[in-house]
Enzyme design. Structure first.
Site, PDB file in Angstrom:
ATOM      1  CB  ALA A  39      31.951 -99.285  88.172  1.00 51.43           C
ATOM      2  CB  THR A  40      29.032 -96.949  84.372  1.00 51.79           C
ATOM      3  OG1 THR A  40      29.698 -95.651  84.551  1.00 51.79           O
ATOM      4  CG2 THR A  40      27.697 -96.589  83.811  1.00 51.79           C
ATOM      5  CB  ALA A  41      26.599-101.646  86.255  1.00 51.74           C
TER       6      ALA A  41
END
Length: 196
Positions: A9-11
């Site tokens: 994921a990317t946050a």
């Protein structure tokens, strides 16, 4: 032999002149399997504190539910809004207590009371303050956008655009990231959620 896949994921989170902006992409992938294209990984914890996560979303959902409950109790005790550093410390304590069977999530948490604050937490509960942050498998690509383009005191509109650019850069190169962007903006007078 079986393998456990840690979801990618990317946050991203950035502090602005009068807000904190969080962003995350919507994909959940376990190894080569795309599980979901519509998962929200931004969380409103209180009226003035939010978070975004990478890793196991289920762990973050449980953590968010517990923190919301603790924050309500704390708000009744102190009779004012719970500041972001207190929420970050609550999360840190909860994550550290589970260090031998950790919550497999990386968290960016922050908010706005008198000024914008942002913290990054790893699965063991380390609390790292910063003006901007990125976590997850796409963090390197996102930071490649944030590092040269972020400036202290950036406006909220510019912050939203910067978060979108960072998430987009990660989605272009990280196979575990993609399928749109969720944005959460926390201001002193309320919050706003956007999807693109």
């Amino acid at each position: 032999m079986s393998y456990m896949y840690m979801p990618g994921a990317t946050a991203v989170g950035v502090t602005c002149d009068d807000s904190v902006v969080f962003g995350s992409e919507r994909r959940i992938a376990y190894g080569h399997l795309l599980v979901s294209k519509t998962t929200r990984k931004t969380f409103q914890l209180t009226s003035n504190v939010g978070a975004a996560c990478a890793g196991l979303v289920a762990d973050m959902q449980i953590l968010a539910l517990q923190i919301k409950a603790l924050a309500k109790i704390r708000r009744m005790e102190i009779r004012r809004e719970v500041p972001p550093n207190t929420i970050a410390k609550m999360m840190s304590n909860m994550m550290y207590d589970r260090r031998f069977f950790p919550l497999l999530t990386q968290v960016i948490v922050g908010g706005f009371v008198d000024e914008p604050k942002l913290y990054t937490l790893d699965p063991l509960g380390s609390v790292l303050p910063d003006e901007y942050a990125a976590v997850g498998t796409g963090a390197e690509m996102a930071l490649g956008v944030l590092d040269p383009q972020y400036t202290t005191g950036i406006s909220t509109d510019d912050g939203i655009e910067l978060v979108k650019k960072a998430i987009n850069a990660a989605s272009q190169r990280d196979a575990s990231s993609g399928d749109g962007t969720d944005i959460l903006v926390i201001k002193s007078d309320g919050s706003q959620q956007l999807t693109s």
